[in-house]
Design a protein around this motif. Structure first.
Motif, PDB file in Angstrom:
ATOM      1  N   GLU A  97       0.852  -1.203   0.000  1.00  0.00           N
ATOM      2  CA  GLU A  97       0.000   0.000   0.000  1.00  0.00           C
ATOM      3  C   GLU A  97       0.881   1.245   0.000  1.00  0.00           C
ATOM      4  OE1 GLU A  97      -2.692   1.536  -0.251  1.00  0.00           O
ATOM      5  OE2 GLU A  97      -4.368   0.623   0.792  1.00  0.00           O
ATOM      6  N   ASP A  98       0.388   2.307  -0.601  1.00  0.00           N
ATOM      7  CA  ASP A  98       1.126   3.564  -0.544  1.00  0.00           C
ATOM      8  C   ASP A  98       1.064   4.199   0.850  1.00  0.00           C
ATOM      9  OD1 ASP A  98      -1.605   4.105  -0.775  1.00  0.00           O
ATOM     10  OD2 ASP A  98      -1.403   5.508  -2.442  1.00  0.00           O
ATOM     11  N   ILE A  99      -0.163   4.245   1.407  1.00  0.00           N
ATOM     12  CA  ILE A  99      -0.323   4.957   2.682  1.00  0.00           C
ATOM     13  C   ILE A  99      -1.508   4.388   3.448  1.00  0.00           C
ATOM     14  CG2 ILE A  99      -1.733   6.777   1.568  1.00  0.00           C
ATOM     15  CD1 ILE A  99      -0.355   8.807   3.485  1.00  0.00           C
ATOM     16  N   ILE A 100      -1.381   4.342   4.760  1.00  0.00           N
ATOM     17  CA  ILE A 100      -2.525   3.980   5.609  1.00  0.00           C
ATOM     18  C   ILE A 100      -2.963   5.236   6.337  1.00  0.00           C
ATOM     19  CG2 ILE A 100      -3.423   2.465   7.391  1.00  0.00           C
ATOM     20  CD1 ILE A 100      -1.097   0.613   6.817  1.00  0.00           C
ATOM     21  N   THR A 105      -9.426   1.094   4.158  1.00  0.00           N
ATOM     22  CA  THR A 105      -9.033   0.354   2.954  1.00  0.00           C
ATOM     23  C   THR A 105      -8.309  -0.934   3.337  1.00  0.00           C
ATOM     24  OG1 THR A 105      -8.769   2.465   1.832  1.00  0.00           O
ATOM     25  CG2 THR A 105      -7.809   0.549   0.749  1.00  0.00           C
ATOM     26  N   LEU A 106      -7.367  -0.815   4.248  1.00  0.00           N
ATOM     27  CA  LEU A 106      -6.583  -1.977   4.666  1.00  0.00           C
ATOM     28  C   LEU A 106      -7.464  -3.019   5.355  1.00  0.00           C
ATOM     29  CD1 LEU A 106      -3.895  -3.324   4.854  1.00  0.00           C
ATOM     30  CD2 LEU A 106      -3.409  -2.039   6.923  1.00  0.00           C
ATOM     31  N   PHE A 107      -8.375  -2.540   6.186  1.00  0.00           N
ATOM     32  CA  PHE A 107      -9.304  -3.436   6.883  1.00  0.00           C
ATOM     33  C   PHE A 107     -10.114  -4.235   5.857  1.00  0.00           C
ATOM     34  CE2 PHE A 107     -13.321  -4.476   8.941  1.00  0.00           C
ATOM     35  CZ  PHE A 107     -12.882  -5.025  10.133  1.00  0.00           C
ATOM     36  N   PHE A 108     -10.624  -3.523   4.850  1.00  0.00           N
ATOM     37  CA  PHE A 108     -11.421  -4.150   3.792  1.00  0.00           C
ATOM     38  C   PHE A 108     -10.593  -5.187   3.027  1.00  0.00           C
ATOM     39  CE2 PHE A 108     -12.433  -4.296  -0.713  1.00  0.00           C
ATOM     40  CZ  PHE A 108     -13.792  -4.567  -0.725  1.00  0.00           C
ATOM     41  N   LEU A 109      -9.400  -4.797   2.636  1.00  0.00           N
ATOM     42  CA  LEU A 109      -8.543  -5.682   1.835  1.00  0.00           C
ATOM     43  C   LEU A 109      -8.147  -6.946   2.588  1.00  0.00           C
ATOM     44  CD1 LEU A 109      -5.819  -3.756  -0.190  1.00  0.00           C
ATOM     45  CD2 LEU A 109      -7.405  -5.525  -1.000  1.00  0.00           C
ATOM     46  N   LYS A 110      -7.783  -6.782   3.853  1.00  0.00           N
ATOM     47  CA  LYS A 110      -7.379  -7.937   4.664  1.00  0.00           C
ATOM     48  C   LYS A 110      -8.530  -8.925   4.787  1.00  0.00           C
ATOM     49  CE  LYS A 110      -4.031  -7.931   7.947  1.00  0.00           C
ATOM     50  NZ  LYS A 110      -3.267  -7.576   9.139  1.00  0.00           N
ATOM     51  N   ASP A 128       2.594   5.842   6.857  1.00  0.00           N
ATOM     52  CA  ASP A 128       1.545   5.597   7.844  1.00  0.00           C
ATOM     53  C   ASP A 128       1.237   6.909   8.555  1.00  0.00           C
ATOM     54  OD1 ASP A 128      -0.217   4.429   9.587  1.00  0.00           O
ATOM     55  OD2 ASP A 128       1.298   3.365  10.769  1.00  0.00           O
ATOM     56  N   LYS A 129      -0.066   7.218   8.610  1.00  0.00           N
ATOM     57  CA  LYS A 129      -0.521   8.401   9.369  1.00  0.00           C
ATOM     58  C   LYS A 129      -1.347   7.897  10.543  1.00  0.00           C
ATOM     59  CE  LYS A 129      -1.565  11.600   5.535  1.00  0.00           C
ATOM     60  NZ  LYS A 129      -2.721  12.218   4.837  1.00  0.00           N
ATOM     61  N   PRO A 130      -0.691   7.410  11.611  1.00  0.00           N
ATOM     62  CA  PRO A 130      -1.438   6.773  12.711  1.00  0.00           C
ATOM     63  C   PRO A 130      -2.426   7.716  13.400  1.00  0.00           C
ATOM     64  CG  PRO A 130       0.905   6.963  13.239  1.00  0.00           C
ATOM     65  CD  PRO A 130       0.764   7.398  11.830  1.00  0.00           C
ATOM     66  N   SER A 131      -2.147   9.018  13.358  1.00  0.00           N
ATOM     67  CA  SER A 131      -3.033   9.964  14.052  1.00  0.00           C
ATOM     68  C   SER A 131      -4.410  10.047  13.406  1.00  0.00           C
ATOM     69  CB  SER A 131      -2.398  11.350  14.082  1.00  0.00           C
ATOM     70  OG  SER A 131      -2.205  11.805  12.756  1.00  0.00           O
ATOM     71  N   ARG A 132      -4.555   9.518  12.191  1.00  0.00           N
ATOM     72  CA  ARG A 132      -5.827   9.584  11.472  1.00  0.00           C
ATOM     73  C   ARG A 132      -6.662   8.305  11.587  1.00  0.00           C
ATOM     74  NH1 ARG A 132      -8.403  12.972   8.334  1.00  0.00           N
ATOM     75  NH2 ARG A 132      -8.460  11.400   6.676  1.00  0.00           N
ATOM     76  N   ARG A 133      -6.151   7.333  12.318  1.00  0.00           N
ATOM     77  CA  ARG A 133      -6.782   6.022  12.303  1.00  0.00           C
ATOM     78  C   ARG A 133      -8.198   6.004  12.873  1.00  0.00           C
ATOM     79  NH1 ARG A 133      -3.216   4.576  10.347  1.00  0.00           N
ATOM     80  NH2 ARG A 133      -1.992   2.792  10.933  1.00  0.00           N
ATOM     81  N   GLU A 134      -9.107   5.338  12.160  1.00  0.00           N
ATOM     82  CA  GLU A 134     -10.486   5.173  12.627  1.00  0.00           C
ATOM     83  C   GLU A 134     -10.799   3.702  12.879  1.00  0.00           C
ATOM     84  OE1 GLU A 134     -12.924   6.950   9.624  1.00  0.00           O
ATOM     85  OE2 GLU A 134     -12.175   8.970  10.037  1.00  0.00           O
ATOM     86  N   VAL A 135      -9.950   2.827  12.361  1.00  0.00           N
ATOM     87  CA  VAL A 135     -10.119   1.390  12.528  1.00  0.00           C
ATOM     88  C   VAL A 135      -8.854   0.887  13.209  1.00  0.00           C
ATOM     89  CG1 VAL A 135     -10.436  -0.795  11.296  1.00  0.00           C
ATOM     90  CG2 VAL A 135     -11.375   1.297  10.337  1.00  0.00           C
ATOM     91  N   ILE A 137      -6.163  -1.019  13.241  1.00  0.00           N
ATOM     92  CA  ILE A 137      -5.411  -1.880  12.333  1.00  0.00           C
ATOM     93  C   ILE A 137      -4.017  -1.278  12.140  1.00  0.00           C
ATOM     94  CG2 ILE A 137      -6.157  -0.781  10.153  1.00  0.00           C
ATOM     95  CD1 ILE A 137      -6.580  -3.728   9.131  1.00  0.00           C
ATOM     96  N   ALA A 138      -3.026  -2.164  12.014  1.00  0.00           N
ATOM     97  CA  ALA A 138      -1.649  -1.681  11.821  1.00  0.00           C
ATOM     98  C   ALA A 138      -0.979  -2.505  10.736  1.00  0.00           C
ATOM     99  CB  ALA A 138      -0.870  -1.796  13.119  1.00  0.00           C
ATOM    100  N   ALA A 139      -0.043  -1.891  10.025  1.00  0.00           N
ATOM    101  CA  ALA A 139       0.715  -2.623   9.010  1.00  0.00           C
ATOM    102  C   ALA A 139       1.844  -3.389   9.694  1.00  0.00           C
ATOM    103  CB  ALA A 139       1.275  -1.661   7.981  1.00  0.00           C
TER     104      ALA A 139
END
Ligand code: XMP
Ligand code: MG
Length: 174
Positions: A97-100, A105-110, A128-135, A137-139
């Protein structure tokens, strides 16, 4: 309105990080084969550079994920416009992925890959922009953790532009 780009991660920094990232990945997979599954379009430059450090143990394939709906709505609707060609049942898959950002998106793909019967699904994201996370999930592999800024370059776009820049920069409007 004038768009300006301030370099955040330069070309040398990206290529050096790719080298160390590829060592980590190769060590973890040992001699086992795996599929590098690139999320188009943003991940394609990252895939191209990273895959060339993998020797012959990796195969490559692509998916295209689209989000629709109201941008202000957190979950949105995610769908797959382009499915993998390879049979992923029983395989080890590494999502490229380019960016989380929010993580949707990552949740859906996994989930999609697990439902398709992949043996193990891991994720490698350039940014990775962890401050924006709503789900939650981590890479498994992250190139660079960045602040909450809109970035372009090295595959990432603004209205389809700037993907071909060899660096990652912060886009602003003056
Ligand atoms: P989520 O929120 O689902 O989104 O983790 C990941 C996708 O959002 C896009 N994205 C960006 N694209 N600059 C971009 O060019 C950014 O700063 C940015 N933040 C998120 C991107 O398509 C990514 O795959
Ligand atoms: Mg993307």
């Amino acid at each position: 309105m004038n768009e300006t780009i301030q370099v955040l991660i330069n070309e040398v920094e990206i290529q050096e990080r790719l080298l160390s990232l590829s060592e980590e990945i190769k060590k973890d997979y040992a001699e086992r084969p795996f599929i590098m599954l690139c999320a188009l379009t943003g991940g394609v430059i990252f895939l191209a550079d990273l895959s060339r450090h993998m020797g012959d143990r990796a195969t490559i394939d692509f998916v295209r994920v689209s989000s629709y709906g109201d941008k202000t709505e957190t979950s949105g609707t995610i769908s797959l416009d382009c499915h993998p060609k390879l049979d992923i049942k029983g395989k080890e898959v590494l999502i490229i992925e380019d960016i989380i950002d929010t993580g949707h998106t990552l949740f859906f793909l996994k989930k999609y890959l697990q439902e398709k019967g992949a043996a193990v699904v891991r994720t490698c994201a350039l940014l990775d922009k962890p401050s924006r996370r709503e789900v939650d999930i981590a890479a498994d592999y992250v190139g660079f953790t960045i602040p909450d800024k809109f970035v372009v370059g090295y595959g990432l776009d603004y209205a389809q532009r700037y993907r071909t820049l060899p660096y990652v920069g912060v886009l602003s409007f003056k």
